[in-house]
Structure formats: structure tokens, C-alpha cells
Motif scaffolding. Structure first.
Motif, short mmCIF file in Angstrom:
data_model
loop_
_atom_site.label_atom_id
_atom_site.label_comp_id
_atom_site.label_asym_id
_atom_site.label_seq_id
_atom_site.Cartn_x
_atom_site.Cartn_y
_atom_site.Cartn_z
N GLU A 1 64.53 -33.58 19.32
CA GLU A 1 64.63 -32.29 20.00
C GLU A 1 63.30 -31.55 20.00
OE1 GLU A 1 67.78 -30.35 17.82
OE2 GLU A 1 69.27 -31.18 19.20
N GLY A 2 62.21 -32.25 20.17
CA GLY A 2 60.90 -31.61 20.20
C GLY A 2 60.19 -31.66 18.86
N ILE A 3 59.08 -30.95 18.79
CA ILE A 3 58.26 -30.95 17.59
C ILE A 3 58.77 -29.91 16.60
CG2 ILE A 3 55.94 -30.55 16.67
CD1 ILE A 3 54.87 -31.61 19.36
N GLU A 4 59.03 -30.36 15.39
CA GLU A 4 59.48 -29.49 14.31
C GLU A 4 58.30 -28.90 13.56
OE1 GLU A 4 62.33 -27.94 11.37
OE2 GLU A 4 62.47 -28.57 13.44
N ALA A 5 57.28 -29.75 13.28
CA ALA A 5 56.18 -29.31 12.42
C ALA A 5 54.95 -30.17 12.62
CB ALA A 5 56.61 -29.38 10.96
N VAL A 6 53.86 -29.66 12.11
CA VAL A 6 52.62 -30.43 11.97
C VAL A 6 52.27 -30.39 10.49
CG1 VAL A 6 50.19 -30.58 12.60
CG2 VAL A 6 51.86 -29.80 14.29
N PHE A 7 52.13 -31.56 9.88
CA PHE A 7 51.72 -31.65 8.48
C PHE A 7 50.24 -31.99 8.45
CE2 PHE A 7 56.08 -33.11 6.59
CZ PHE A 7 56.60 -31.86 6.83
N LEU A 8 49.48 -31.20 7.75
CA LEU A 8 48.03 -31.41 7.65
C LEU A 8 47.63 -31.54 6.19
CD1 LEU A 8 46.80 -28.58 10.04
CD2 LEU A 8 47.00 -31.00 10.57
N GLU A 9 46.68 -32.41 5.93
CA GLU A 9 46.08 -32.50 4.61
C GLU A 9 44.68 -31.93 4.70
OE1 GLU A 9 48.44 -36.36 2.84
OE2 GLU A 9 46.50 -36.68 3.78
N THR A 10 44.21 -31.34 3.61
CA THR A 10 42.90 -30.70 3.56
C THR A 10 42.26 -30.96 2.20
OG1 THR A 10 41.73 -28.58 3.76
CG2 THR A 10 43.89 -28.50 2.73
N HIS A 11 40.95 -30.82 2.16
CA HIS A 11 40.25 -30.89 0.87
C HIS A 11 40.08 -29.52 0.24
CE1 HIS A 11 38.41 -34.95 2.16
NE2 HIS A 11 39.45 -35.14 1.38
N ASN A 12 40.39 -28.45 0.99
CA ASN A 12 40.21 -27.11 0.44
C ASN A 12 41.33 -26.20 0.96
OD1 ASN A 12 39.29 -24.32 0.15
ND2 ASN A 12 37.33 -25.21 -0.48
N TRP A 13 42.36 -26.03 0.15
CA TRP A 13 43.52 -25.23 0.52
C TRP A 13 43.12 -23.81 0.91
CZ3 TRP A 13 47.96 -24.01 2.35
CH2 TRP A 13 48.58 -22.82 2.01
N GLY A 14 42.29 -23.17 0.12
CA GLY A 14 41.92 -21.79 0.37
C GLY A 14 41.23 -21.61 1.72
N ARG A 15 40.28 -22.46 2.03
CA ARG A 15 39.58 -22.37 3.33
C ARG A 15 40.53 -22.67 4.47
NH1 ARG A 15 34.52 -26.00 2.82
NH2 ARG A 15 34.86 -25.99 5.05
N ALA A 16 41.40 -23.66 4.30
CA ALA A 16 42.36 -24.00 5.36
C ALA A 16 43.32 -22.84 5.60
CB ALA A 16 43.13 -25.27 4.99
N ALA A 17 43.79 -22.21 4.53
CA ALA A 17 44.72 -21.08 4.67
C ALA A 17 44.05 -19.94 5.45
CB ALA A 17 45.18 -20.60 3.30
N TYR B 1 56.27 -25.16 12.79
CA TYR B 1 55.52 -24.65 11.65
C TYR B 1 54.39 -25.62 11.32
CZ TYR B 1 58.34 -27.74 8.61
OH TYR B 1 58.96 -28.81 8.02
N VAL B 2 53.40 -25.13 10.58
CA VAL B 2 52.28 -25.95 10.11
C VAL B 2 52.33 -25.94 8.59
CG1 VAL B 2 49.77 -26.20 10.04
CG2 VAL B 2 50.88 -25.36 12.12
#
Length: 114
Positions: A4-20, A48-49
Motif C-alpha cells: 500500500e505504498g511507502i511506509e518508511a525510509v530507514f537510514l543509517e548514519t555515522h553521526n546521529w546528532g548531525r543527521a538529526a 516516516y524517516v
């Protein structure tokens, strides 16, 4: 049954604070943050992301997650290679992983208990 379409995008990062900060600067609101350098963002009614920090020696990955309302009713077409069947997750859903003809992995997410 199909997705039923896109639910979410899951992303990995090396720096949570900068990504947020990056996603917040784009207008996403932090819905919740975990105690292990990850969290969920939303902007409007769209997908959601979810961003999670991974160690520097691991290449950050991106995965698009499709929504399906009922894992038990989902019957993939033979053209869809199932890598892992629906399994319960630690965060309250059921997920399946499939591979497209070019080798990319995709996730399907259904509510838990269906």
C-alpha cells in the motif's frame, strides 16, 4: 495482496546528532529518540524517516519500507524473490525482506500480530 505504498525510509548514519539536525532543518519533526543514537522523524502525512547510527567501519545503508496491512494475507508474486519471510521485530511490527531483479533489498512492514 499487494503493498500500500511507502511506509518508511530507514537510514543509517555515522553521526546521529548531525543527521538529526539535518532532517530538522528540512522541516522534519523528531517523533521520538531512542537511547542508542537513533530516532524517528515525520514531515506531514508521508512516510516516516527512521535514522540509526552505525559504527564508522560499517557503510551506512538506506532501505525503503513498503506497507502491507496483513503479513499473513500477503502472497508475493513468483517474480518477487523473498530473502526473509515475515518475522516479528523488536519494535512491534512484522517485516519481510525481498530482492529486486537488480539485487537491491527492500522491506515490507505489517502490523504485529496479523
Amino acid at each position: 495482496m499487494t503493498t500500500e505504498g511507502i511506509e518508511a525510509v530507514f537510514l543509517e548514519t555515522h553521526n546521529w546528532g548531525r543527521a538529526a539536525k539535518f532532517f530538522q532543518a528540512l522541516g522534519y519533526e523528531l517523533e521520538f529518540e531512542t537511547d542508542h543514537s537513533s530516532g524517528q522523524f515525520r514531515n506531514g502525512d508521508g512516510p516516516y524517516v527512521f535514522v540509526a547510527e552505525v559504527p564508522e567501519d560499517r557503510e551506512p545503508q538506506t532501505r525503503i519500507v513498503f506497507k502491507t496491512p496483513d503479513a499473513d494475507a500477503f502472497r508475493p508474486d513468483p517474480a518477487v524473490e523473498v530473502v526473509t519471510p515475515f518475522e516479528e521485530t523488536h519494535y512491534g511490527t512484522r517485516e519481510m525482506t525481498v530482492r529486486d531483479p537488480d539485487g537491491r533489498l527492500w522491506s515490507l512492514q505489517a502490523p504485529a500480530g496479523n
